[in-house]
Design a protein around this motif. Structure first.
Motif, PDB file in Angstrom:
ATOM      1  N   SER A   1       0.825  -1.202   0.000  1.00 28.15           N
ATOM      2  CA  SER A   1       0.000   0.000   0.000  1.00 28.15           C
ATOM      3  C   SER A   1       0.867   1.263   0.000  1.00 28.15           C
ATOM      4  O   SER A   1       0.611   2.213  -0.752  1.00 28.15           O
ATOM      5  CB  SER A   1      -0.928   0.001   1.222  1.00 28.15           C
TER       6      SER A   1
ATOM      7  N   ARG B   1       2.436   1.670  -3.427  1.00 32.09           N
ATOM      8  CA  ARG B   1       1.508   2.180  -4.432  1.00 32.09           C
ATOM      9  C   ARG B   1       1.318   3.699  -4.295  1.00 32.09           C
ATOM     10  O   ARG B   1       1.274   4.427  -5.285  1.00 32.09           O
ATOM     11  CB  ARG B   1       0.159   1.473  -4.315  1.00 32.09           C
ATOM     12  N   LYS B   2       1.210   4.177  -3.051  1.00 30.49           N
ATOM     13  CA  LYS B   2       1.041   5.612  -2.826  1.00 30.49           C
ATOM     14  C   LYS B   2       2.273   6.392  -3.281  1.00 30.49           C
ATOM     15  O   LYS B   2       2.159   7.432  -3.926  1.00 30.49           O
ATOM     16  CB  LYS B   2       0.758   5.879  -1.345  1.00 30.49           C
TER      17      LYS B   2
END
Length: 323
Positions: free
Chosen positions: A287, A290-291
């Motif tokens: 996560s 991805r950010k």
């Protein structure tokens, strides 16, 4: 570890030959934007301006590189006001034939040049491109410290004029060597070395060492504290020194370098799992990866890879609009 060599290797320029330009008389020729176009002046002189900027005099033995997609003009003298546009039809003919000849009014000395383009073919090119000027001009006497460079320029000219079997491949390889040398000259100029960048920071013993450590092992869980300790500085002392030399904080630079490597890995392997790519470049959380990826690249990892795949299927040889 020679980081400049490492990154020039990662940048992976692809060289394309446009051909020869033979210009004489009084002329002012306005070209469309060509990404990464470069010129080698074989004989004579002329003036170059990019996007109606200042006139730059080019002389025999000079090399000039225009990294960005900007229109430019070649003129016989500073005083020329009238220009003729080189349209799509003329550019298409130039790309196909490899020759562009223009005889202006008034006679006078002729100028002979070779034109090609360097196409940056992977995401990590950003680490070089963002520090390049609009016009990278290497004068003939800048090459004097390495006389073999003059020999390369002559050999490029000979290969093009003789057109023997394999001359395009020879042109590409020789031009790549010329590109590396031009980068070396530019990035070691005093004016450039005084500007904050990771390239300038290579000359700082402690920050340079930290860069080498980061780049050699992007997957390691680096912190400002651990990097500072590795180079003999306190956390605050290292952070301040790094920011002054590089223009980024240690973690900003590390993140940029990790994400650009991840983008290259995604391009190179359609089967690689995003989670595995994230782990390779030091992210335990997919996560968080991805950010960070979206923030740096403007797209999610999945969309980035899909977009690059579509781009590659449409890729053709250089056209009137550039490579």
């Amino acid at each position: 570890m020679d980081i400049l060599s490492d990154f020039i290797g990662l940048v992976r320029t692809e060289t394309h030959l446009y051909g020869s330009l033979e210009l004489s008389g009084v002329y002012g020729l306005k070209f469309p934007g060509l990404t990464g176009v470069f010129f080698i002046v074989n004989q004579g002189a002329c003036f170059l301006s990019v996007a109606d900027g200042p006139n730059i005099e080019l002389k025999t033995g000079d090399f000039v590189f225009l990294p960005a997609l900007r229109p430019f003009t070649l003129k016989s003298s500073r005083d020329v006001k009238k220009t003729s546009a080189i349209g799509d039809k003329k550019m298409k003919s130039y790309v196909e034939t490899g020759k562009l000849k223009f005889d202006g009014d008034g006679g006078g000395a002729s100028t002979s040049m070779i034109a090609g383009c360097f196409e940056f073919s992977n995401p990590e090119s950003k680490l070089i491109k963002e520090y390049l000027p609009e016009v990278l001009h290497i004068k003939a006497n800048d090459f004097d410290e390495t006389p073999w460079t003059h020999a390369i320029l002559r050999l490029i000219s000979t290969e093009l004029s003789q057109g023997r079997p394999g001359f395009k491949a020879a042109f590409n390889r020789l031009s790549e060597v010329l590109f590396i040398h031009a980068m070396r000259i530019y990035f070691t100029r005093p004016s450039v070395k005084n500007e904050p960048s990771w390239l300038r920071a290579l000359n700082d013993v402690q920050v340079g060492k930290a860069l080498k450590l980061m780049h050699a092992n992007l997957g390691k869980s680096w912190t400002v504290t651990s990097l500072g300790k590795a180079v003999g500085l306190s956390k605050s002392g290292f952070a301040a020194r790094f920011k002054s030399a590089v223009g980024q904080t240690p973690m900003e630079h590390l993140t940029q370098r990790r994400i650009l490597k991840a983008a290259r890995l995604l391009e190179e392997s359609e089967s690689a799992l995003i989670e595995d790519v994230a782990n390779t470049v030091g992210y335990e959380s997919e996560s968080a990866f991805r950010k960070a990826f979206r923030r740096e690249m403007g797209a999610s990892p999945r969309d980035f890879r899909s977009g690059k795949k579509e781009s590659l299927t449409r890729k053709k040889r250089p056209s009137a609009n550039g490579p």
